[in-house]
Design a protein around this motif. Structure first.
Motif, PDB file in Angstrom:
ATOM      1  N   THR A 184     -12.757  26.291  26.935  1.00 16.21           N
ATOM      2  CA  THR A 184     -13.390  24.981  26.972  1.00 16.21           C
ATOM      3  C   THR A 184     -12.799  24.200  28.138  1.00 16.21           C
ATOM      4  O   THR A 184     -11.646  24.382  28.503  1.00 16.21           O
ATOM      5  CB  THR A 184     -13.161  24.217  25.660  1.00 16.21           C
ATOM      6  OG1 THR A 184     -11.755  24.072  25.433  1.00 16.21           O
ATOM      7  CG2 THR A 184     -13.785  24.953  24.492  1.00 16.21           C
TER       8      THR A 184
ATOM      9  N   SER B 131     -12.018  20.480  29.025  1.00 17.76           N
ATOM     10  CA  SER B 131     -11.952  19.090  28.582  1.00 17.76           C
ATOM     11  C   SER B 131     -11.672  18.221  29.804  1.00 17.76           C
ATOM     12  O   SER B 131     -12.368  18.305  30.807  1.00 17.76           O
ATOM     13  CB  SER B 131     -10.909  18.911  27.476  1.00 17.76           C
ATOM     14  OG  SER B 131      -9.605  19.232  27.935  1.00 17.76           O
TER      15      SER B 131
ATOM     16  N   LYS C  11     -14.889  14.444  25.849  1.00 16.94           N
ATOM     17  CA  LYS C  11     -13.787  15.326  26.215  1.00 16.94           C
ATOM     18  C   LYS C  11     -12.679  15.300  25.169  1.00 16.94           C
ATOM     19  O   LYS C  11     -12.023  16.320  24.910  1.00 16.94           O
ATOM     20  CB  LYS C  11     -13.255  14.953  27.600  1.00 16.94           C
ATOM     21  CG  LYS C  11     -14.268  15.203  28.719  1.00 16.94           C
ATOM     22  CD  LYS C  11     -14.746  16.647  28.731  1.00 16.94           C
ATOM     23  CE  LYS C  11     -15.674  16.948  29.893  1.00 16.94           C
ATOM     24  NZ  LYS C  11     -16.098  18.369  29.950  1.00 16.94           N
TER      25      LYS C  11
ATOM     26  N   ILE D  95     -14.005  17.570  22.543  1.00 13.40           N
ATOM     27  CA  ILE D  95     -13.861  18.975  22.929  1.00 13.40           C
ATOM     28  C   ILE D  95     -12.421  19.444  22.708  1.00 13.40           C
ATOM     29  O   ILE D  95     -12.174  20.567  22.239  1.00 13.40           O
ATOM     30  CB  ILE D  95     -14.282  19.184  24.398  1.00 13.40           C
ATOM     31  CG1 ILE D  95     -15.810  19.169  24.519  1.00 13.40           C
ATOM     32  CG2 ILE D  95     -13.716  20.483  24.975  1.00 13.40           C
ATOM     33  CD1 ILE D  95     -16.513  20.356  23.862  1.00 13.40           C
ATOM     34  N   HIS D  96     -11.453  18.588  23.024  1.00 17.15           N
ATOM     35  CA  HIS D  96     -10.046  18.933  22.783  1.00 17.15           C
ATOM     36  C   HIS D  96      -9.815  19.186  21.290  1.00 17.15           C
ATOM     37  O   HIS D  96      -9.233  20.211  20.895  1.00 17.15           O
ATOM     38  CB  HIS D  96      -9.145  17.812  23.283  1.00 17.15           C
ATOM     39  CG  HIS D  96      -7.719  17.942  22.840  1.00 17.15           C
ATOM     40  ND1 HIS D  96      -6.902  18.970  23.273  1.00 17.15           N
ATOM     41  CD2 HIS D  96      -6.963  17.171  21.999  1.00 17.15           C
ATOM     42  CE1 HIS D  96      -5.704  18.836  22.725  1.00 17.15           C
ATOM     43  NE2 HIS D  96      -5.718  17.766  21.947  1.00 17.15           N
TER      44      HIS D  96
ATOM     45  N   SER E 233     -11.584  22.328  20.084  1.00 16.61           N
ATOM     46  CA  SER E 233     -10.895  23.537  20.549  1.00 16.61           C
ATOM     47  C   SER E 233      -9.734  23.889  19.628  1.00 16.61           C
ATOM     48  O   SER E 233      -9.499  25.070  19.316  1.00 16.61           O
ATOM     49  CB  SER E 233     -10.379  23.345  21.977  1.00 16.61           C
ATOM     50  OG  SER E 233     -11.439  23.094  22.883  1.00 16.61           O
TER      51      SER E 233
ATOM     52  N   ARG F   5      -9.686  27.247  17.422  1.00 16.46           N
ATOM     53  CA  ARG F   5      -8.560  28.177  17.621  1.00 16.46           C
ATOM     54  C   ARG F   5      -7.925  28.559  16.290  1.00 16.46           C
ATOM     55  O   ARG F   5      -7.609  29.728  16.036  1.00 16.46           O
ATOM     56  CB  ARG F   5      -7.535  27.561  18.560  1.00 16.46           C
ATOM     57  CG  ARG F   5      -6.378  28.474  18.927  1.00 16.46           C
ATOM     58  CD  ARG F   5      -5.390  27.763  19.840  1.00 16.46           C
ATOM     59  NE  ARG F   5      -6.040  27.334  21.071  1.00 16.46           N
ATOM     60  CZ  ARG F   5      -6.119  26.058  21.472  1.00 16.46           C
ATOM     61  NH1 ARG F   5      -5.573  25.084  20.746  1.00 16.46           N
ATOM     62  NH2 ARG F   5      -6.717  25.760  22.599  1.00 16.46           N
TER      63      ARG F   5
ATOM     64  N   VAL G  97      -8.972  31.052  21.987  1.00 17.59           N
ATOM     65  CA  VAL G  97      -9.554  29.816  22.490  1.00 17.59           C
ATOM     66  C   VAL G  97      -8.570  29.167  23.439  1.00 17.59           C
ATOM     67  O   VAL G  97      -7.433  28.883  23.071  1.00 17.59           O
ATOM     68  CB  VAL G  97      -9.909  28.851  21.339  1.00 17.59           C
ATOM     69  CG1 VAL G  97     -10.498  27.554  21.898  1.00 17.59           C
ATOM     70  CG2 VAL G  97     -10.888  29.502  20.368  1.00 17.59           C
TER      71      VAL G  97
ATOM     72  N   GLU H 106      -8.098  26.020  26.309  1.00 19.38           N
ATOM     73  CA  GLU H 106      -8.612  24.754  26.827  1.00 19.38           C
ATOM     74  C   GLU H 106      -8.063  24.486  28.225  1.00 19.38           C
ATOM     75  O   GLU H 106      -6.849  24.561  28.439  1.00 19.38           O
ATOM     76  CB  GLU H 106      -8.208  23.609  25.893  1.00 19.38           C
ATOM     77  CG  GLU H 106      -8.632  22.230  26.376  1.00 19.38           C
ATOM     78  CD  GLU H 106      -8.117  21.109  25.486  1.00 19.38           C
ATOM     79  OE1 GLU H 106      -8.319  19.928  25.855  1.00 19.38           O
ATOM     80  OE2 GLU H 106      -7.520  21.400  24.426  1.00 19.38           O
TER      81      GLU H 106
ATOM     82  N   ALA I 266      -7.804  21.526  30.989  1.00 19.52           N
ATOM     83  CA  ALA I 266      -7.960  20.067  31.098  1.00 19.52           C
ATOM     84  C   ALA I 266      -7.725  19.639  32.542  1.00 19.52           C
ATOM     85  O   ALA I 266      -6.581  19.475  32.962  1.00 19.52           O
ATOM     86  CB  ALA I 266      -6.993  19.357  30.166  1.00 19.52           C
TER      87      ALA I 266
ATOM     88  N   THR J  60      -2.530  28.474  25.424  1.00 16.45           N
ATOM     89  CA  THR J  60      -3.713  27.945  24.741  1.00 16.45           C
ATOM     90  C   THR J  60      -4.267  26.725  25.467  1.00 16.45           C
ATOM     91  O   THR J  60      -5.419  26.354  25.255  1.00 16.45           O
ATOM     92  CB  THR J  60      -3.390  27.567  23.289  1.00 16.45           C
ATOM     93  OG1 THR J  60      -2.323  26.613  23.271  1.00 16.45           O
ATOM     94  CG2 THR J  60      -2.992  28.802  22.500  1.00 16.45           C
ATOM     95  N   GLU J  61      -3.444  26.089  26.296  1.00  6.81           N
ATOM     96  CA  GLU J  61      -3.881  24.968  27.110  1.00  6.81           C
ATOM     97  C   GLU J  61      -3.469  25.214  28.552  1.00  6.81           C
ATOM     98  O   GLU J  61      -2.341  25.646  28.810  1.00  6.81           O
ATOM     99  CB  GLU J  61      -3.255  23.641  26.639  1.00  6.81           C
ATOM    100  CG  GLU J  61      -3.785  23.137  25.320  1.00  6.81           C
ATOM    101  CD  GLU J  61      -3.250  21.745  24.985  1.00  6.81           C
ATOM    102  OE1 GLU J  61      -2.586  21.126  25.847  1.00  6.81           O
ATOM    103  OE2 GLU J  61      -3.494  21.279  23.858  1.00  6.81           O
TER     104      GLU J  61
END
Length: 251
Positions: A135, A137, A155, A158-159, A162, A166, A176, A178, A180, A220-221
């Motif tokens: 995704t 964001s 956004k 979406i965060h 997500s 996940r 998943v 994300e 940003a 994951t981010e």
């Protein structure tokens, strides 16, 4: 996420961050399929990147998304990743009370679009040995820009989505991730943004994102250094100051 050997669908892949990610991942040996509404723009990208594919998609249209999902899986049965990148960002004059069209378009594109497409692709992804939903964001998910309240809200949603997605998929083959972005030199809000020295150069952003994906495959981010003040503003206790500075620059 494994950085190569995937078949990756990228929405909004004809320009900006979408195109830059498509080209970077294509160069890493992935099969890349870009999607968007402007056929001529998509054709220009695929012509410049032999082996890249494209398909038309109206991310605001639920019926089109459902049909598209069936078609892309039939055409590319090895599809195992989607980057939900397509988005719009438009200013809203809230006191004028004439923003409903912008609000609905923004929600349909930035929030409903990724949710609809991911939901349509999940049955296929769950059959793959390994699959990834990415995704996109924004730093504005964490510190909103008052000029674009609905964009910032989508956004943030979406965060949150997500994180929930996940957790629900944690015992499956689907991960998943994300991404940003901070304020980047693209034409998201017009040509002036692409030339704004205050924005992060697109090439620098993509380079940092690719490095994170390659060196931190379990991340994951994906938060580049430019975005960390926004991402961590609340936790650091600096939210009010960061919010004021952001909105003073872009007010």
């Amino acid at each position: 996420m494994k950085i190569s050997g995937n078949t990756i669908l990228i929405t909004g892949g004809g320009s900006g961050i979408g195109r830059a990610l498509a080209e970077a991942l294509h160069a890493k040996g992935n099969k890349v399929v870009i999607a968007g509404r402007r056929e001529a723009v998509l054709d220009a990208v695929t012509s410049a990147n032999p082996g890249m594919e494209s398909m038309l998609l109206d991310i605001q249209d639920g019926a089109d998304i459902a049909a598209f999902a069936r078609q892309v899986v039939e055409r590319f049965p090895g599809l195992n990743a989607v980057i939900n990148n397509a988005g719009i960002m438009k200013p809203e004059n809230v006191p004028a009370v004439d923003n409903l069209a912008i609000i609905e378009e923004t929600i349909a594109t930035n929030l409903l679009g990724p949710i609809r497409l991911t939901t349509a692709l999940l049955p296929h992804f769950l059959k793959q040995p390994r699959a990834t939903v990415l995704t996109v964001s924004s730093g504005l998910a964490f510190v909103p820009l008052a000029l674009t309240p609905t964009y910032s809200a989508t956004k943030a949603a979406i965060h949150s989505w997500s994180i929930g997605l996940r957790e629900q998929l944690k015992d499956t083959s689907v991960e998943v991730v994300e991404i940003a972005p901070p304020y980047v030199q693209t034409e998201l809000m017009g040509a002036q943004q692409a030339a704004d020295p205050a924005a992060m150069p697109l090439a620098d952003f993509i380079s940092e994102v690719m490095t994170i994906l390659e060196t931190q495959p379990e991340a994951t981010e994906v938060i580049v250094e430019r975005c960390k003040p926004l991402r961590h503003a609340e936790a650091s206790g600096n939210f009010a100051q960061v919010f004021a500075a952001l909105n003073a620059r872009h007010g």
